[in-house]
Design a protein around this motif. Structure first.
Motif, PDB file in Angstrom:
ATOM      1  N   PHE A   1       0.827  -1.202   0.000  1.00  0.00           N
ATOM      2  CA  PHE A   1       0.000   0.000   0.000  1.00  0.00           C
ATOM      3  C   PHE A   1       0.865   1.257   0.000  1.00  0.00           C
ATOM      4  O   PHE A   1       0.627   2.202  -0.753  1.00  0.00           O
ATOM      5  N   ALA A   2       1.898   1.249   0.842  1.00  0.00           N
ATOM      6  CA  ALA A   2       2.792   2.410   0.927  1.00  0.00           C
ATOM      7  C   ALA A   2       3.609   2.583  -0.346  1.00  0.00           C
ATOM      8  O   ALA A   2       3.796   3.708  -0.826  1.00  0.00           O
ATOM      9  N   LEU A   3       4.094   1.473  -0.910  1.00  0.00           N
ATOM     10  CA  LEU A   3       4.916   1.550  -2.119  1.00  0.00           C
ATOM     11  C   LEU A   3       4.133   2.066  -3.321  1.00  0.00           C
ATOM     12  O   LEU A   3       4.715   2.623  -4.259  1.00  0.00           O
ATOM     13  N   VAL A   4       2.827   1.862  -3.305  1.00  0.00           N
ATOM     14  CA  VAL A   4       1.987   2.378  -4.385  1.00  0.00           C
ATOM     15  C   VAL A   4       1.541   3.809  -4.094  1.00  0.00           C
ATOM     16  O   VAL A   4       1.644   4.703  -4.944  1.00  0.00           O
ATOM     17  N   SER A   5       1.055   4.062  -2.876  1.00  0.00           N
ATOM     18  CA  SER A   5       0.442   5.344  -2.547  1.00  0.00           C
ATOM     19  C   SER A   5       1.456   6.475  -2.392  1.00  0.00           C
ATOM     20  O   SER A   5       1.234   7.587  -2.893  1.00  0.00           O
ATOM     21  N   LEU A   6       2.569   6.212  -1.706  1.00  0.00           N
ATOM     22  CA  LEU A   6       3.518   7.289  -1.416  1.00  0.00           C
ATOM     23  C   LEU A   6       4.146   7.891  -2.670  1.00  0.00           C
ATOM     24  O   LEU A   6       4.206   9.121  -2.803  1.00  0.00           O
ATOM     25  N   PRO A   7       4.640   7.076  -3.610  1.00  0.00           N
ATOM     26  CA  PRO A   7       5.195   7.687  -4.833  1.00  0.00           C
ATOM     27  C   PRO A   7       4.169   8.516  -5.598  1.00  0.00           C
ATOM     28  O   PRO A   7       4.500   9.589  -6.126  1.00  0.00           O
ATOM     29  N   LEU A   8       2.930   8.036  -5.663  1.00  0.00           N
ATOM     30  CA  LEU A   8       1.889   8.801  -6.343  1.00  0.00           C
ATOM     31  C   LEU A   8       1.620  10.122  -5.625  1.00  0.00           C
ATOM     32  O   LEU A   8       1.415  11.159  -6.262  1.00  0.00           O
ATOM     33  N   ALA A   9       1.639  10.085  -4.290  1.00  0.00           N
ATOM     34  CA  ALA A   9       1.431  11.306  -3.516  1.00  0.00           C
ATOM     35  C   ALA A   9       2.570  12.296  -3.734  1.00  0.00           C
ATOM     36  O   ALA A   9       2.344  13.507  -3.864  1.00  0.00           O
ATOM     37  N   VAL A  10       3.795  11.783  -3.790  1.00  0.00           N
ATOM     38  CA  VAL A  10       4.951  12.652  -4.027  1.00  0.00           C
ATOM     39  C   VAL A  10       4.852  13.321  -5.398  1.00  0.00           C
ATOM     40  O   VAL A  10       5.127  14.521  -5.543  1.00  0.00           O
ATOM     41  N   VAL A  11       4.456  12.552  -6.413  1.00  0.00           N
ATOM     42  CA  VAL A  11       4.284  13.113  -7.755  1.00  0.00           C
ATOM     43  C   VAL A  11       3.233  14.215  -7.732  1.00  0.00           C
ATOM     44  O   VAL A  11       3.419  15.292  -8.333  1.00  0.00           O
ATOM     45  N   LEU A  12       2.122  13.990  -7.037  1.00  0.00           N
ATOM     46  CA  LEU A  12       1.066  14.988  -6.940  1.00  0.00           C
ATOM     47  C   LEU A  12       1.578  16.282  -6.298  1.00  0.00           C
ATOM     48  O   LEU A  12       1.306  17.388  -6.777  1.00  0.00           O
ATOM     49  N   ILE A  13       2.313  16.128  -5.209  1.00  0.00           N
ATOM     50  CA  ILE A  13       2.809  17.297  -4.483  1.00  0.00           C
ATOM     51  C   ILE A  13       3.773  18.105  -5.349  1.00  0.00           C
ATOM     52  O   ILE A  13       3.671  19.331  -5.444  1.00  0.00           O
ATOM     53  N   ILE A  14       4.717  17.406  -5.974  1.00  0.00           N
ATOM     54  CA  ILE A  14       5.701  18.106  -6.815  1.00  0.00           C
ATOM     55  C   ILE A  14       5.013  18.801  -7.984  1.00  0.00           C
ATOM     56  O   ILE A  14       5.305  19.976  -8.280  1.00  0.00           O
ATOM     57  N   TYR A  15       4.090  18.106  -8.633  1.00  0.00           N
ATOM     58  CA  TYR A  15       3.422  18.699  -9.791  1.00  0.00           C
ATOM     59  C   TYR A  15       2.580  19.896  -9.368  1.00  0.00           C
ATOM     60  O   TYR A  15       2.544  20.921 -10.074  1.00  0.00           O
ATOM     61  N   PHE A  16       1.919  19.785  -8.230  1.00  0.00           N
ATOM     62  CA  PHE A  16       1.112  20.911  -7.751  1.00  0.00           C
ATOM     63  C   PHE A  16       1.982  22.136  -7.481  1.00  0.00           C
ATOM     64  O   PHE A  16       1.646  23.252  -7.909  1.00  0.00           O
ATOM     65  N   ILE A  17       3.089  21.946  -6.773  1.00  0.00           N
ATOM     66  CA  ILE A  17       3.955  23.083  -6.443  1.00  0.00           C
ATOM     67  C   ILE A  17       4.503  23.730  -7.714  1.00  0.00           C
ATOM     68  O   ILE A  17       4.554  24.962  -7.830  1.00  0.00           O
ATOM     69  N   ASN A  18       4.897  22.916  -8.673  1.00  0.00           N
ATOM     70  CA  ASN A  18       5.513  23.463  -9.892  1.00  0.00           C
ATOM     71  C   ASN A  18       4.529  24.164 -10.821  1.00  0.00           C
ATOM     72  O   ASN A  18       4.952  24.938 -11.685  1.00  0.00           O
ATOM     73  N   HIS A  19       3.234  23.898 -10.658  1.00  0.00           N
ATOM     74  CA  HIS A  19       2.246  24.484 -11.580  1.00  0.00           C
ATOM     75  C   HIS A  19       1.180  25.297 -10.844  1.00  0.00           C
ATOM     76  O   HIS A  19       0.171  25.676 -11.460  1.00  0.00           O
ATOM     77  N   ARG A  20       1.394  25.591  -9.588  1.00  0.00           N
ATOM     78  CA  ARG A  20       0.361  26.203  -8.751  1.00  0.00           C
ATOM     79  C   ARG A  20      -0.108  27.567  -9.236  1.00  0.00           C
ATOM     80  O   ARG A  20      -1.235  27.980  -8.945  1.00  0.00           O
ATOM     81  N   TYR A  21       0.717  28.283  -9.980  1.00  0.00           N
ATOM     82  CA  TYR A  21       0.339  29.621 -10.444  1.00  0.00           C
ATOM     83  C   TYR A  21      -0.166  29.628 -11.884  1.00  0.00           C
ATOM     84  O   TYR A  21      -0.336  30.698 -12.472  1.00  0.00           O
ATOM     85  N   GLU A  22      -0.421  28.466 -12.448  1.00  0.00           N
ATOM     86  CA  GLU A  22      -0.877  28.414 -13.831  1.00  0.00           C
ATOM     87  C   GLU A  22      -2.395  28.591 -13.915  1.00  0.00           C
ATOM     88  O   GLU A  22      -3.123  28.394 -12.952  1.00  0.00           O
ATOM     89  N   GLY A  23      -2.841  28.963 -15.101  1.00  0.00           N
ATOM     90  CA  GLY A  23      -4.264  29.189 -15.313  1.00  0.00           C
ATOM     91  C   GLY A  23      -4.639  30.635 -15.069  1.00  0.00           C
ATOM     92  O   GLY A  23      -3.808  31.546 -15.111  1.00  0.00           O
ATOM     93  N   TRP A  24      -5.895  30.836 -14.787  1.00  0.00           N
ATOM     94  CA  TRP A  24      -6.435  32.173 -14.593  1.00  0.00           C
ATOM     95  C   TRP A  24      -6.260  32.591 -13.139  1.00  0.00           C
ATOM     96  O   TRP A  24      -6.574  31.839 -12.218  1.00  0.00           O
ATOM     97  N   GLN A  25      -5.781  33.801 -12.904  1.00  0.00           N
ATOM     98  CA  GLN A  25      -5.665  34.350 -11.560  1.00  0.00           C
ATOM     99  C   GLN A  25      -7.025  34.888 -11.143  1.00  0.00           C
ATOM    100  O   GLN A  25      -7.447  35.961 -11.559  1.00  0.00           O
ATOM    101  N   LEU A  26      -7.724  34.146 -10.307  1.00  0.00           N
ATOM    102  CA  LEU A  26      -9.085  34.513  -9.911  1.00  0.00           C
ATOM    103  C   LEU A  26      -9.095  35.679  -8.939  1.00  0.00           C
ATOM    104  O   LEU A  26      -9.989  36.521  -8.965  1.00  0.00           O
ATOM    105  N   TRP A  27      -8.145  35.695  -8.038  1.00  0.00           N
ATOM    106  CA  TRP A  27      -7.998  36.796  -7.075  1.00  0.00           C
ATOM    107  C   TRP A  27      -6.543  36.854  -6.632  1.00  0.00           C
ATOM    108  O   TRP A  27      -5.780  35.916  -6.836  1.00  0.00           O
ATOM    109  N   GLN A  28      -6.175  37.957  -6.024  1.00  0.00           N
ATOM    110  CA  GLN A  28      -4.807  38.136  -5.544  1.00  0.00           C
ATOM    111  C   GLN A  28      -4.863  38.823  -4.183  1.00  0.00           C
ATOM    112  O   GLN A  28      -5.138  40.016  -4.074  1.00  0.00           O
ATOM    113  N   VAL A  29      -4.635  38.036  -3.138  1.00  0.00           N
ATOM    114  CA  VAL A  29      -4.720  38.573  -1.772  1.00  0.00           C
ATOM    115  C   VAL A  29      -3.399  38.432  -1.014  1.00  0.00           C
ATOM    116  O   VAL A  29      -3.358  38.675   0.195  1.00  0.00           O
ATOM    117  N   GLN A  30      -2.353  38.041  -1.704  1.00  0.00           N
ATOM    118  CA  GLN A  30      -1.082  37.809  -1.013  1.00  0.00           C
ATOM    119  C   GLN A  30      -0.500  39.082  -0.404  1.00  0.00           C
ATOM    120  O   GLN A  30       0.303  39.014   0.511  1.00  0.00           O
TER     121      GLN A  30
END
Length: 237
Positions: free
Chosen positions: A47-76
């Protein structure tokens, strides 16, 4: 074009989320069958060998593309927003990681078991990981404000809502009336069972080393967050 903001990364993230959901929930559904054939410890490792690598891929991909698409609002740049985001993130971890209380079982050092809890965070909500994920998604969607983040958050929340139904179904099949009784005395919506008088919040149940570990983890995340983002940025995904 009206849908110019709908970048390929949106589709890729949806595909990654669906793949993770199928693998994670599918393996969870197979647990009774698999444990009878390969044992609880080996199942946990698979379970860990399947789930953890997939989770790591999700996290890395999210961080690298988090600012893509339409900027709906800017509150930073709005005073106080960053503090709110960090507070919400810290609270989300308190809900997300109650399962880590049994670290030896997670690591398969002890025999992994299915536990029927009705104490601590379960008095607040029967599905703390779902609540924690929703809080985390609200915090990060508020901070980033992009369609990519919104799509990711919607996908994560839908997966956890499915997990609520799936988890209750598996526990019902395993424990029968015992879980039905727990289900009647607890709630999915945070604090609802307490408001209804079915539960009493006992603060002493939260005074355990695991919560100190979660607090330390939150501080480490806060300290290492910039380093983590820099590290993931070096992965060309």
């Amino acid at each position: 074009m009206i849908f110019a903001w709908w970048t390929p990364s949106h589709f890729i993230m949806l595909g990654l989320l669906i793949g993770f959901a199928i693998a994670h929930s599918g393996l969870a559904a197979l647990r009774p069958w698999a444990e009878k054939r390969i044992g609880a410890r080996l199942y946990r490792i698979v379970f860990a060998l399947v789930s953890l690598p997939l989770a790591v891929v999700l996290i890395i991909y999210f961080i690298n593309h988090r600012y893509e698409g339409w900027q709906l609002w800017q509150v930073q740049g709005v005073p106080g927003v960053e503090s709110v985001v960090w507070v919400l993130s810290a609270i989300s971890f308190l809900f997300l990681y109650p399962a880590t209380f049994n670290l030896l079982e997670i690591a398969a050092i002890q025999k992994p078991q299915v536990h029927l809890y009705e104490t601590g965070i379960i008095r607040v909500t029967r599905h703390p990981q779902m609540v924690g994920q929703i809080i985390w998604c609200i915090a990060h969607t508020l901070w980033l404000g992009t369609t990519f983040t919104l799509v990711t958050s919607v996908g994560l929340v839908l997966h956890h809502l499915f997990g609520v139904w799936h988890g209750d179904r598996r526990l019902t099949n395993r424990y029968g009336e015992a879980f039905t009784s727990v289900k009647d005395r607890t709630s999915i919506i945070p604090f609802l069972a307490i408001i209804q008088g079915k539960q009493t919040l006992k603060l002493q149940e939260f005074l355990r080393p695991a919560y100190l570990g979660v607090a330390v983890f939150v501080l480490l995340v806060w300290w290492s967050h910039p380093l983590f983002i820099q590290a993931t940025g070096k992965v060309n995904w």
